[in-house]
Enzyme design. Structure first.
Site, mmCIF file in Angstrom:
data_model
loop_
_atom_site.group_PDB
_atom_site.id
_atom_site.type_symbol
_atom_site.label_atom_id
_atom_site.label_comp_id
_atom_site.label_asym_id
_atom_site.label_seq_id
_atom_site.Cartn_x
_atom_site.Cartn_y
_atom_site.Cartn_z
ATOM 1 N N SER A 96 0.838 -1.201 0.000
ATOM 2 C CA SER A 96 0.000 0.000 0.000
ATOM 3 C C SER A 96 0.873 1.252 0.000
ATOM 4 C CB SER A 96 -0.902 0.013 1.239
ATOM 5 O OG SER A 96 -1.664 -1.161 1.290
ATOM 6 N N ASP A 202 0.318 -8.433 -6.481
ATOM 7 C CA ASP A 202 -0.070 -9.854 -6.525
ATOM 8 C C ASP A 202 0.772 -10.631 -7.523
ATOM 9 O OD1 ASP A 202 -2.218 -9.119 -4.963
ATOM 10 O OD2 ASP A 202 -3.685 -9.148 -6.580
ATOM 11 N N HIS A 228 1.705 -13.066 -0.328
ATOM 12 C CA HIS A 228 2.249 -12.906 -1.676
ATOM 13 C C HIS A 228 3.369 -13.903 -1.999
ATOM 14 C CE1 HIS A 228 0.017 -9.053 -1.172
ATOM 15 N NE2 HIS A 228 -0.426 -9.510 -2.310
HETATM 16 C C1 LIG Z 1 -3.348 -5.609 -5.916
HETATM 17 C C2 LIG Z 1 -2.897 -5.212 -4.532
HETATM 18 N N1 LIG Z 1 -2.372 -3.991 -4.345
HETATM 19 C C3 LIG Z 1 -1.942 -3.586 -3.135
HETATM 20 C C4 LIG Z 1 -2.007 -4.416 -2.047
HETATM 21 C C5 LIG Z 1 -1.541 -3.916 -0.713
HETATM 22 O O1 LIG Z 1 -0.383 -4.580 -0.257
HETATM 23 P P1 LIG Z 1 -0.043 -4.560 1.310
HETATM 24 O O2 LIG Z 1 -0.966 -5.515 1.980
HETATM 25 O O3 LIG Z 1 1.379 -4.996 1.389
HETATM 26 O O4 LIG Z 1 -0.237 -3.171 1.789
HETATM 27 C C6 LIG Z 1 -2.541 -5.697 -2.188
HETATM 28 C C7 LIG Z 1 -2.616 -6.579 -1.019
HETATM 29 O O5 LIG Z 1 -2.758 -7.770 -1.074
HETATM 30 C C8 LIG Z 1 -3.005 -6.107 -3.464
HETATM 31 O O6 LIG Z 1 -3.543 -7.323 -3.641
#
Ligand SMILES: Cc1ncc(COP(=O)(O)O)c(C=O)c1O
Length: 450
Positions: A96, A202, A228
């Site tokens: 994120s 992903d 992931h």
């Molecule tokens: C497509 C996508 N973008 C962003 C994120 C966010 O990643 P994080 O959980 O490391 O913040 C995810 C989380 O699974 C995701 O699937």
């Protein structure tokens, strides 16, 4: 080394004792771990795959005594870039955060192609919240397109319908690790002078026409959350081939400051004198203002810590094996579910794609004699984890009720995905026993329901 004998320093000898204890602990943990029992052991959709090597690597970094961004983070960034064939990587604390700094960097007045508030960015309606959020948080206007029912990604042919004189960018998740049509998308972006952010959170290890996802656009983002392809516990990375964007990404990650050396030598060695520290000139600050406290961007603190990077260095060694296992598990599930294609819409990859799948998605067809809820409940009751395709059609989520965006056409497939799609896992922790149990459990459901 004398006569073939390695002489270790006193601290190395002590460390070796700790590592031996950890190896012993890990062997005990592994040997006493309960075997898989159908129905009793949870079949996870994802999970961290690690062993004593990651634990030792993390402890080694902790014993080093420097916890913030330092040599392990830099080493990870270099090796991650090498794996992908990317010019530069910046490690952050989540996927994120990677998306947030990616979009924020493109808004920076340090960037020549700067986006402005109110500019439009095309994105699919089926998305993850923190793929979509940075657009809103930066005052951009999302322009939402429907997705393909089998790839879960937008159709590149639809971009033409979405573009307007205000359109300046494309923000695309490679949903569930499935590659977007990157040749057509990059051609379109070039033709219309658009920036491209590839959310590859992903999709680590997925390729399109032989090239890793995340390396096509101006910026690519990755997540190292446990679900992931590899994990640092939490974590993320941004990759870019643009030397203009790289320092802006670092600056925004690190409070917005002007100091953007990947590893600050002053932090690593208090005796080191940075030659540039007191020489930074601006037209607003006193001449001698310490560069460490000069801010060129409105930033955040989204930094990772060293032991995450140390774990990542071990995970990178295992990544090719993780990717192969995901592909193999996916192939077995696809083969099985093709027998039930009257009832499910199945995932499809575009020609030229080589996905390192995140999960195995299923969409219950409208004419099936059962609902998504029926099969999801059956699987969950049998201890098989399921998940929904993230936010589904994001504009139907309560948080986005009043968000300003432009919708192009009907979001028919996005609504169907929101209503009828779910996924199960393909992660490397699944054994043949798990997969057989999943298939037997689905067969029993189908026997009952059809
Ligand atoms: C497509 C996508 N973008 C962003 C994120 C966010 O990643 P994080 O959980 O490391 O913040 C995810 C989380 O699974 C995701 O699937």
């Amino acid at each position: 080394m004398e006569n073939g004998t390695v002489h270790l320093s006193a601290d190395e000898v002590l460390k070796q004792k700790i590592w031996d204890d950890i190896r012993e602990y890990w062997k005990y943990y592994r040997d006493t771990k309960e075997n898989f029992t159908e129905g009793r052991t949870k079949v996870q959709y994802a999970g961290a795959e690690y062993d004593e090597k990651e634990i030792i690597a993390m402890l080694n970094a902790i014993l080093d005594g420097w916890f913030g961004v330092g040599k392990f983070c830099r080493r990870f960034e270099n090796q991650f870039s090498r794996f992908l064939g990317a010019h530069e990587s910046i490690l952050v604390n989540s996927g994120s955060s990677a998306n947030l700094i990616a979009v924020s960097a493109l808004m920076s007045d340090q960037f020549q192609g700067q986006l402005s508030r109110g500019d439009e960015v095309i994105s699919p309606a089926v998305t993850f919240p923190t793929t979509f959020n940075p657009l809103i948080q930066n005052g951009l206007t999302p322009v939402l397109l429907d997705v393909n029912a089998h790839t879960y990604n937008l159709n590149a042919d639809d971009l033409e319908k979405a573009v307007s004189p205000r359109t300046r960018g494309i923000m695309i998740p490679h949903t569930l690790g499935n590659p977007n049509e990157m040749d057509a998308i990059m051609d379109f972006a070039e033709e219309h002078d658009l920036v491209v952010v590839e959310d590859s959170c992903d999709a680590l290890g997925s390729k399109y026409q032989g090239k890793y996802l995340g390396t096509f656009g101006d910026v690519g983002t990755f997540s190292f959350y446990v679900a992931h392809q590899m994990t640092l516990g939490e974590g993320g990375a941004v990759v870019t081939g643009d030397p203009e964007i790289e320092p802006i990404l670092r600056s925004i990650r690190d409070w917005g400051r002007a100091c953007v050396c990947p590893v600050c030598k002053v932090s690593l060695n208090p005796d080191y004198q940075c030659p540039l520290r007191f020489q930074f000139e601006t037209d607003t600050l006193p001449d001698d203002y310490d560069k460490r406290y000069v801010y060129l961007n409105v930033g955040y603190n989204l930094k990772p810590v060293e032991f995450q990077a140390a774990m990542g260095l071990e995970q990178l060694k295992k990544l090719p094996g993780f990717i192969a296992a995901r592909k193999n598990n996916f192939a077995q599930l696809l083969d099985f579910f093709e027998g039930y294609s009257d009832y499910f819409m199945l995932p499809e990859a575009l020609p030229g794609s080589d996905p390192a799948w995140f999960s195995f998605a299923l969409t219950v067809k409208d004419n099936a004699p059962f609902t998504r809820k029926d099969i999801v409940m059956w699987l969950e009751q049998h201890n098989i984890e399921t998940r929904l395709l993230f936010a589904g059609n994001i504009i139907r989520q309560p948080a986005y009720k009043h968000v300003h965006c432009r919708v192009v056409g009907e979001l028919e497939n996005s609504d169907r995905i929101m209503k009828n799609t779910f996924f199960i896992g393909v992660y490397p922790g699944l054994t043949e026993d798990h997969l057989t149990y999943i298939m037997d459990t689905v067969s029993a459901f189908m026997h009952k329901a059809t």
